[in-house]
Design a protein around this motif. Structure first.
Motif, PDB file in Angstrom:
ATOM      1  N   THR A 108       0.830  -1.212   0.000  1.00 35.10           N
ATOM      2  CA  THR A 108       0.000   0.000   0.000  1.00 35.10           C
ATOM      3  C   THR A 108       0.859   1.255   0.000  1.00 35.10           C
ATOM      4  N   ALA A 109       1.950   1.235   0.750  1.00 35.57           N
ATOM      5  CA  ALA A 109       2.745   2.438   0.943  1.00 35.57           C
ATOM      6  C   ALA A 109       3.699   2.737  -0.206  1.00 35.57           C
ATOM      7  N   ILE A 110       4.258   1.700  -0.855  1.00 37.60           N
ATOM      8  CA  ILE A 110       5.377   1.949  -1.772  1.00 37.60           C
ATOM      9  C   ILE A 110       4.990   1.772  -3.232  1.00 37.60           C
ATOM     10  N   CYS A 111       4.892   0.541  -3.698  1.00 41.22           N
ATOM     11  CA  CYS A 111       4.625   0.367  -5.144  1.00 41.22           C
ATOM     12  C   CYS A 111       3.924  -0.944  -5.448  1.00 41.22           C
ATOM     13  N   GLY A 112       2.889  -1.258  -4.681  1.00 36.75           N
ATOM     14  CA  GLY A 112       2.018  -2.360  -5.009  1.00 36.75           C
ATOM     15  C   GLY A 112       2.680  -3.723  -5.031  1.00 36.75           C
ATOM     16  N   ALA A 113       2.348  -4.503  -6.067  1.00 35.85           N
ATOM     17  CA  ALA A 113       2.790  -5.895  -6.158  1.00 35.85           C
ATOM     18  C   ALA A 113       4.313  -6.016  -6.169  1.00 35.85           C
ATOM     19  N   ALA A 114       4.998  -5.082  -6.824  1.00 30.31           N
ATOM     20  CA  ALA A 114       6.460  -5.137  -6.888  1.00 30.31           C
ATOM     21  C   ALA A 114       7.072  -4.999  -5.494  1.00 30.31           C
ATOM     22  N   ALA A 115       6.499  -4.126  -4.658  1.00 26.44           N
ATOM     23  CA  ALA A 115       7.006  -3.957  -3.290  1.00 26.44           C
ATOM     24  C   ALA A 115       6.738  -5.205  -2.462  1.00 26.44           C
ATOM     25  N   VAL A 116       5.556  -5.776  -2.618  1.00 23.52           N
ATOM     26  CA  VAL A 116       5.216  -7.009  -1.892  1.00 23.52           C
ATOM     27  C   VAL A 116       6.213  -8.112  -2.236  1.00 23.52           C
ATOM     28  N   ALA A 117       6.479  -8.255  -3.529  1.00 21.47           N
ATOM     29  CA  ALA A 117       7.390  -9.308  -3.980  1.00 21.47           C
ATOM     30  C   ALA A 117       8.825  -9.053  -3.522  1.00 21.47           C
ATOM     31  N   ALA A 118       9.246  -7.791  -3.491  1.00 20.16           N
ATOM     32  CA  ALA A 118      10.615  -7.458  -3.100  1.00 20.16           C
ATOM     33  C   ALA A 118      10.843  -7.640  -1.606  1.00 20.16           C
ATOM     34  N   VAL A 119       9.821  -7.335  -0.803  1.00 16.89           N
ATOM     35  CA  VAL A 119       9.960  -7.409   0.653  1.00 16.89           C
ATOM     36  C   VAL A 119       9.773  -8.844   1.154  1.00 16.89           C
ATOM     37  N   SER A 120       9.017  -9.633   0.418  1.00 20.21           N
ATOM     38  CA  SER A 120       8.669 -10.986   0.846  1.00 20.21           C
ATOM     39  C   SER A 120       9.867 -11.820   1.303  1.00 20.21           C
ATOM     40  N   PRO A 121      10.975 -11.884   0.538  1.00 15.94           N
ATOM     41  CA  PRO A 121      12.108 -12.688   1.004  1.00 15.94           C
ATOM     42  C   PRO A 121      12.732 -12.164   2.288  1.00 15.94           C
ATOM     43  N   GLN A 122      12.636 -10.870   2.506  1.00 18.32           N
ATOM     44  CA  GLN A 122      13.243 -10.274   3.691  1.00 18.32           C
ATOM     45  C   GLN A 122      12.570 -10.721   4.983  1.00 18.32           C
ATOM     46  N   ILE A 123      11.261 -10.990   4.903  1.00 15.61           N
ATOM     47  CA  ILE A 123      10.532 -11.395   6.109  1.00 15.61           C
ATOM     48  C   ILE A 123      10.149 -12.870   6.059  1.00 15.61           C
ATOM     49  N   LYS A 124      10.701 -13.590   5.048  1.00 17.96           N
ATOM     50  CA  LYS A 124      10.474 -15.033   4.905  1.00 17.96           C
ATOM     51  C   LYS A 124       8.998 -15.375   4.766  1.00 17.96           C
ATOM     52  N   ALA A 125       8.283 -14.583   3.967  1.00 18.21           N
ATOM     53  CA  ALA A 125       6.872 -14.865   3.694  1.00 18.21           C
ATOM     54  C   ALA A 125       6.754 -16.033   2.721  1.00 18.21           C
ATOM     55  N   THR A 126       5.669 -16.774   2.814  1.00 22.40           N
ATOM     56  CA  THR A 126       5.438 -17.897   1.906  1.00 22.40           C
ATOM     57  C   THR A 126       4.941 -17.388   0.554  1.00 22.40           C
ATOM     58  N   ASP A 127       4.986 -18.266  -0.448  1.00 24.24           N
ATOM     59  CA  ASP A 127       4.487 -17.893  -1.771  1.00 24.24           C
ATOM     60  C   ASP A 127       3.007 -17.563  -1.727  1.00 24.24           C
ATOM     61  N   ASN A 128       2.229 -18.317  -0.942  1.00 30.19           N
ATOM     62  CA  ASN A 128       0.799 -18.047  -0.811  1.00 30.19           C
ATOM     63  C   ASN A 128       0.552 -16.655  -0.249  1.00 30.19           C
ATOM     64  N   GLU A 129       1.278 -16.332   0.817  1.00 30.84           N
ATOM     65  CA  GLU A 129       1.115 -15.009   1.439  1.00 30.84           C
ATOM     66  C   GLU A 129       1.484 -13.904   0.463  1.00 30.84           C
ATOM     67  N   THR A 130       2.580 -14.090  -0.250  1.00 31.47           N
ATOM     68  CA  THR A 130       3.029 -13.081  -1.210  1.00 31.47           C
ATOM     69  C   THR A 130       2.014 -12.880  -2.311  1.00 31.47           C
ATOM     70  N   ALA A 131       1.521 -13.966  -2.894  1.00 31.83           N
ATOM     71  CA  ALA A 131       0.588 -13.875  -4.012  1.00 31.83           C
ATOM     72  C   ALA A 131      -0.738 -13.253  -3.586  1.00 31.83           C
ATOM     73  N   VAL A 132      -1.241 -13.674  -2.438  1.00 28.18           N
ATOM     74  CA  VAL A 132      -2.534 -13.163  -1.978  1.00 28.18           C
ATOM     75  C   VAL A 132      -2.460 -11.663  -1.717  1.00 28.18           C
ATOM     76  N   ILE A 133      -1.415 -11.201  -1.032  1.00 33.17           N
ATOM     77  CA  ILE A 133      -1.319  -9.775  -0.712  1.00 33.17           C
ATOM     78  C   ILE A 133      -1.015  -8.951  -1.961  1.00 33.17           C
ATOM     79  N   ALA A 134      -0.197  -9.480  -2.865  1.00 25.74           N
ATOM     80  CA  ALA A 134       0.064  -8.763  -4.120  1.00 25.74           C
ATOM     81  C   ALA A 134      -1.229  -8.546  -4.892  1.00 25.74           C
ATOM     82  N   ALA A 135      -2.057  -9.582  -4.965  1.00 26.68           N
ATOM     83  CA  ALA A 135      -3.335  -9.462  -5.666  1.00 26.68           C
ATOM     84  C   ALA A 135      -4.282  -8.520  -4.929  1.00 26.68           C
ATOM     85  N   THR A 136      -4.289  -8.597  -3.597  1.00 24.29           N
ATOM     86  CA  THR A 136      -5.173  -7.748  -2.790  1.00 24.29           C
ATOM     87  C   THR A 136      -4.837  -6.279  -2.965  1.00 24.29           C
TER      88      THR A 136
END
Length: 368
Positions: free
Chosen positions: A148-176
């Motif tokens: 929400t704060a930075i740049c949508g799906a690209a930000a979600v995908a970029a931050v995901s490895p940093q916090i060890k998010a799962t693929d499901n979590e990443t995909a769902v939030i990127a779409a949301t």
């Protein structure tokens, strides 16, 4: 693990090595082909009226989800799909750095930078706290806040490895977050005549508050060239801040995990205090974010011809769209419904507050 893999590979005979390479190439090829086709379809659909508001990345996620719902996830293509979602994603983020020209951001002035920083900090904190109040999982909350704060799906995908998010979590939030950005884009276009902002002020407003680059372009182009140019510059200023945010989150996550481990070890009595303090504190190395900044520097210096830079950006969005398709293929609609409901509400509230803050700051900073 890599050493064991190479030792095993070296023990294979020449014929076995050949077969292994062929089989692995086929497994990768099937998945890469599926994600490439979905990415190409998303690019085509993004050129159609209304769908152009959503953009290629958003459509690629949705197409991936729909493909899985209709045809299932091909088991033989799983390895290639994972490759797109992980390796391709990082390569796409690195090449996306060619969008940034740091001179443009500097020329936009300190007020624009201050506006971007205030909006990002406010939204990160607000959305994350909303998620905690709503008892949303911590990783989902962080991803929702960053998207929400930075740049949508690209930000979600970029931050995901940093916090060890799962693929499901990443995909769902990127779409949301992508769906939220589309909704607000339509609201902005409709509300423009009533906002009392000039063309430049509206461009800054759109760039400072909308989610995806595609959303910013879709919301500003109908207003005029000046609005569109300023909107993209402000938006890319926010994109540039992705690097320090991702690094900061990585450091925070690393420190949090280390503290958690120390507490667990202390309770078990497995180590003395001195032994715990002597354990190395690994720093996260977001190499793809470093590559993103490096490519931004190359673009700023004008080392490469414009035609080559344009081609690399096309490749960047293709890789990112393939990655989004891969993430979409990794979830089903039941998972989306189970994980996406509360983050959607939190993101909606955060997006609304971000829009109100952005509008207030533009008026009081003389950027109208």
């Amino acid at each position: 693990m890599h050493i064991q893999f190479f030792q095993h590979f070296n023990r294979l005979g020449a014929e076995s090595k050949y077969e292994w390479v062929i089989n692995r190439t086929r497994r990768l090829g099937r998945g890469l082909l599926i994600t490439a086709v979905l990415a190409a379809a998303a690019k085509y659909l993004a050129q159609l009226p209304f769908l152009n508001i959503m953009g290629q990345l958003v459509l690629a996620i949705l197409l991936g989800i729909l493909f899985r719902a209709a045809a299932g996830l091909p088991e033989k293509a799983a390895e290639g799909i994972q490759f797109s979602a992980k390796k391709g994603l990082r390569a796409g983020i690195i090449l996306l750095g060619f969008r940034l020209n740091l001179h443009d951001i500097v020329q936009a002035g300190p007020k624009v930078l201050a506006l971007a920083v205030m909006n990002i900090v406010f939204t990160l904190v607000t959305v994350y706290l909303l998620c905690r109040v709503m008892k949303i999982d911590r990783r989902l909350g962080i991803l929702t806040a960053c998207g929400t704060a930075i740049c949508g799906a690209a930000a979600v995908a970029a931050v995901s490895p940093q916090i060890k998010a799962t693929d499901n979590e990443t995909a769902v939030i990127a779409a949301t977050v992508a769906v939220l950005g589309t909704i607000f884009t339509l609201i902005y276009i409709t509300a423009y005549p009533f906002l009392g902002l000039g063309e430049s002020g509206y461009g800054i407003f759109a760039g400072a508050t909308l989610h995806e680059v595609a959303h910013v372009i879709a919301a500003s182009v109908p207003v005029g060239q000046q609005a569109s140019d300023l909107a993209v510059i402000v938006k890319l200023t926010r994109v540039a801040l992705l690097a320090p945010v991702a690094l900061g989150l990585g450091l925070w996550e690393n420190r949090r995990q280390r503290t958690k481990n120390e507490n667990a070890q202390s309770k078990k009595g497995e180590h003395s205090k001195e032994e715990i303090n002597c354990q190395p504190n690994k720093l996260p190395v977001p190499w793809f974010i470093g590559g993103f900044l490096l490519m931004s520097g190359v673009n700023t210096l004008g080392i490469l011809p414009d035609e080559l830079t344009a081609g690399l950006l096309v490749l960047a969005y293709l890789l990112l769209a393939m990655a989004m398709a891969g993430l979409g293929l990794g979830i089903d609609l039941k998972t989306f419904g189970r994980l996406g409901g509360k983050p959607f509400v939190a993101g909606l509230a955060g997006s609304l507050l971000l829009s109100l803050l952005g509008y207030f700051l533009i008026q009081h900073m003389g950027l109208m």
